[in-house]
Motif scaffolding. Structure first.
Motif, PDB file in Angstrom:
ATOM      1  N   UNK A   1       0.982  -1.252   0.047  1.00  0.00           N
ATOM      2  CA  UNK A   1      -0.026  -0.032   0.150  1.00  0.00           C
ATOM      3  C   UNK A   1       0.852   1.443   0.027  1.00  0.00           C
TER       4      UNK A   1
ATOM      5  N   UNK B   1       2.338   1.855  -3.515  1.00  0.00           N
ATOM      6  CA  UNK B   1       1.474   2.224  -4.545  1.00  0.00           C
ATOM      7  C   UNK B   1       0.975   3.801  -4.159  1.00  0.00           C
ATOM      8  N   UNK B   2       0.585   3.831  -3.100  1.00  0.00           N
ATOM      9  CA  UNK B   2       0.215   5.375  -2.725  1.00  0.00           C
ATOM     10  C   UNK B   2       1.147   6.385  -2.917  1.00  0.00           C
ATOM     11  N   UNK B   3       2.418   6.040  -2.715  1.00  0.00           N
ATOM     12  CA  UNK B   3       3.607   6.936  -3.071  1.00  0.00           C
ATOM     13  C   UNK B   3       3.590   7.287  -4.347  1.00  0.00           C
ATOM     14  N   UNK B   4       3.373   6.218  -5.230  1.00  0.00           N
ATOM     15  CA  UNK B   4       3.328   6.617  -6.998  1.00  0.00           C
ATOM     16  C   UNK B   4       2.294   7.384  -7.304  1.00  0.00           C
TER      17      UNK B   4
ATOM     18  N   UNK C   1      -6.254   9.459  -0.659  1.00  0.00           N
ATOM     19  CA  UNK C   1      -5.903   7.844  -0.382  1.00  0.00           C
ATOM     20  C   UNK C   1      -5.247   7.866   0.990  1.00  0.00           C
ATOM     21  N   UNK C   2      -4.317   8.745   1.563  1.00  0.00           N
ATOM     22  CA  UNK C   2      -3.845   8.842   2.678  1.00  0.00           C
ATOM     23  C   UNK C   2      -4.805   8.663   3.957  1.00  0.00           C
TER      24      UNK C   2
ATOM     25  N   UNK D   1      -7.231   5.229   3.671  1.00  0.00           N
ATOM     26  CA  UNK D   1      -6.799   4.185   4.216  1.00  0.00           C
ATOM     27  C   UNK D   1      -6.385   4.186   5.718  1.00  0.00           C
TER      28      UNK D   1
ATOM     29  N   UNK E   1       1.140   4.602   6.194  1.00  0.00           N
ATOM     30  CA  UNK E   1       1.581   6.011   6.413  1.00  0.00           C
ATOM     31  C   UNK E   1       3.100   6.061   6.659  1.00  0.00           C
TER      32      UNK E   1
ATOM     33  N   UNK F   1       6.340  15.463 -10.055  1.00  0.00           N
ATOM     34  CA  UNK F   1       6.561  14.441  -9.095  1.00  0.00           C
ATOM     35  C   UNK F   1       7.846  14.710  -8.366  1.00  0.00           C
TER      36      UNK F   1
ATOM     37  N   UNK G   1      -9.359   2.361  -0.997  1.00  0.00           N
ATOM     38  CA  UNK G   1      -9.738   3.404  -0.214  1.00  0.00           C
ATOM     39  C   UNK G   1     -11.631   2.763  -0.251  1.00  0.00           C
TER      40      UNK G   1
ATOM     41  N   UNK H   1     -11.581   0.061   2.527  1.00  0.00           N
ATOM     42  CA  UNK H   1     -11.679   0.854   3.833  1.00  0.00           C
ATOM     43  C   UNK H   1     -12.844   1.548   4.238  1.00  0.00           C
TER      44      UNK H   1
END
Lengths: 298, 298
Positions: A96, A99-102, A110-111, A114, A180, B9, B39, B42
């Protein structure tokens, strides 16, 4: 000479003030955390009736715990819980986080999304999940499977599934906060590393393998031990889902302690069990401290 | 448009220049979709419990559907009144408010001692607190409850408030924050003859607002969700006017032993997740930032 003495005295006064500031909290720690841990050890060697100590028991409580069939079941289950929690609970947050970092758009959404399960009261979520897992075609998961033409499943009633399903609900709740932490570490990786790798012709997968993964290994070790420690705290899920069943298939060590303490009112036996668990946790914590100390030195 | 943003980015594996290749574009879209799916997973249980709360028991047990037939708020109100949820909410509020104050005041003071004043021998206290970070409090719940009983503090909120004053995790959050306050400030205050208390009130407190917020929010959500100790302490406890002292979570826990129809349990669970959800929506940034930063160092 005189000046030095004055300075020294002043220093002492500051020390005293420092301890005075900390004292109230230290008393609270002593009462709520440290004394009960020591009390646990004492009670485990005593015979008790309700909450009164009636005599000395030697190792009898420990022998009674170890010979209990429920204990053997709970002990075996702990390995199953640990196994699944390493497969599911440990890996999911890493994936997770990566993926979210990308993502670029909606990253903060998203942060937040989740992390949301984390603030939900665990008791409420356990009740909700217990209805998700209802067997028969009105169970929520079976309704969703039905959309894809899959037969209704029995979920928790299958003893082989109970532990993995409990781990899934636990992961659902906690994975976001761990993700996170991984994200904070991933965003700290220097972009130069990726750029240098690209010039050397590394593909995206290779960059993940040779740059991202090694950079989060340190924090991942810490999280791994935290994950194992958390297995020893599992209590409410097996208790509410199936009361440790079906047929002891999901009973956990903490649940057994709760049973000894508040169903059988056998405080001594509950203490003996929690001393055993504490010893395991102290060893694990020692490993954890070593891992963190190393990481801070780096 | 969607891919434009990738050019700016700053972190992660996929760099701005990668996005030119169609393959990377596909990967970016897939990652985006997976994140949206995560998400949804979640949030789904919370959304579902809201929807399911509108069903009546017949609809719930017979209909194979996620959406209720009608949104009738009167059904919700019925359960609210039948269970006298106003009382439980009031009790939870009392519990949460006291816990929040204790969490901020006591843990803040200890961290001030450990992180700033550092009196002689503070390392011993620090070591003990660090260890308690890893030993879950649930382990010693049996002797703790026995102590509370022996002191005659059961059936009151006092132990439930003060237990939040001894939380190693909050101490560490405070300590990390205090240590980042520039040394020059505290040293200058010391030279000016500023006492321990005045330094706390006029320098530390005004600078610490963000961390106080974070700990307060964590304590509020934790206390709201807390139920094992409240359950043991408040069982059958009554206010002088003969209404129950039990909190929302204690009520939810009691469904385990008293047969209640599924819909009522779901509605009660729904009522239980409303306050933390509102707090989360308001303070989402503080909560997610605190969660990510608090544990980065382990």
């Amino acid at each position: 000479m005189k000046a030095a003495k004055v300075k020294k005295e002043k220093f002492r006064k500051r020390d005293l003030m420092g301890w005075l500031v900390m004292l109230p909290t230290l008393i609270l720690f002593a009462f709520f955390v440290w004394e009960p841990l020591i009390e646990n050890i004492r009670l485990s060697f005593c015979t008790t009736k309700m909450y009164e100590v009636t005599g000395f028991a030697g190792l009898k409580n420990y022998i009674a715990v170890v010979n209990d069939v429920d204990f053997m079941a709970a002990f075996k289950n702990t390995f199953a819980y640990t196994f699944w929690s390493l497969i599911i609970g440990f890996l999911v947050p890493i994936i997770m986080g990566i993926l979210i970092s990308e993502t670029v758009r909606g990253k903060s959404l998203f942060r937040v999304g989740v992390y949301f399960p984390n603030i939900m009261p665990s008791l409420a979520t356990i009740w909700i999940w217990s209805y998700f897992f209802l067997p028969g075609e009105t169970g929520v998961l079976n309704i969703i499977l039905g959309w894809f033409g899959i037969e209704p499943q029995v979920w928790l009633n299958n003893p082989k599934w109970t532990i993995p399903l409990i781990i899934i609900t636990l992961t659902w709740k906690s994975a976001g906060s761990t993700a996170l932490i991984y994200m904070a570490n991933i965003s700290g990786i220097s972009p130069d590393l990726y750029e240098a790798a690209t010039i050397d012709g590394a593909s995206i997968m290779q960059r993940i393998r040779h740059i991202t993964i090694p950079s989060i290994t340190g924090i991942a070790k810490t999280m791994l031990i935290m994950q194992i420690i958390s297995v020893f705290q599992i209590l409410y899920e097996p208790m509410i889902f199936k009361n440790g069943g079906p047929n002891n298939a999901s009973i956990s060590l903490m649940m057994l302690m709760y049973r000894y303490g508040y169903r059988d009112y056998n405080v001594a036996k509950a203490s003996a069990l929690s001393v055993i668990v504490s010893l395991i946790l102290i060893v694990l914590s020692g490993i954890y401290m070593k891992a963190t100390a190393k990481r801070n030195d780096e | 448009m969607f891919f434009e943003k990738y050019k700016d980015k700053k972190d992660g594996v996929i760099r701005g220049y990668d996005i030119r290749s169609p393959k990377t574009k596909v990967i970016a879209v897939i990652i985006m979709l997976i994140c949206i799916l995560m998400v949804c997973i979640c949030l789904f249980p919370a959304v579902w419990v809201f929807l399911a709360s509108f069903k009546d028991i017949k609809e719930f047990t017979r209909e194979v559907s996620i959406l209720p037939e009608a949104f009738e708020w009167s059904r919700m109100a019925e359960t609210w009144n039948a269970f006298k949820f106003t009382t439980y909410y009031k009790n939870s509020l009392i519990h949460v408010a006291g816990a929040m104050i204790c969490a901020v005041v006591f843990n803040g003071l200890l961290a001030y001692g450990l992180g700033v004043l550092k009196p002689k021998g503070h390392k011993i206290a620090l070591g003990l607190v660090m260890w308690s970070l890893l030993i879950p409090s649930i382990i010693s719940i049996v002797p703790l409850f026995r102590n509370i009983n022996n002191l005659g503090l059961s059936k009151s909120f006092i132990p439930l408030w003060f237990v939040y004053g001894a939380n190693a995790f909050y101490v560490m959050l405070f300590k990390q924050f205090f240590e980042e306050i520039p040394k020059e400030l505290t040293e200058a205050a010391k030279l000016d003859g500023c006492g321990v208390w005045r330094m706390f009130v006029s320098i530390m407190l005004p600078l610490s607002k963000p961390i106080i917020m974070v700990v307060a929010i964590f304590a509020v959500t934790a206390a709201w969700s807390d139920f094992l100790l409240p359950y043991l302490v408040l069982q059958q406890a009554k206010w002088p006017d003969n209404t129950t002292m039990e909190t929302v979570m204690v009520k939810l826990f009691s469904f385990k032993d008293t047969p209640t129809d599924a819909v009522s349990v779901l509605r009660a669970s729904f009522f239980a997740i409303i306050p933390p959800t509102i707090i989360f929506i308001i303070f989402q940034k503080q909560i997610t930032d605190g969660a990510a930063s608090g544990a980065v160092k382990g």
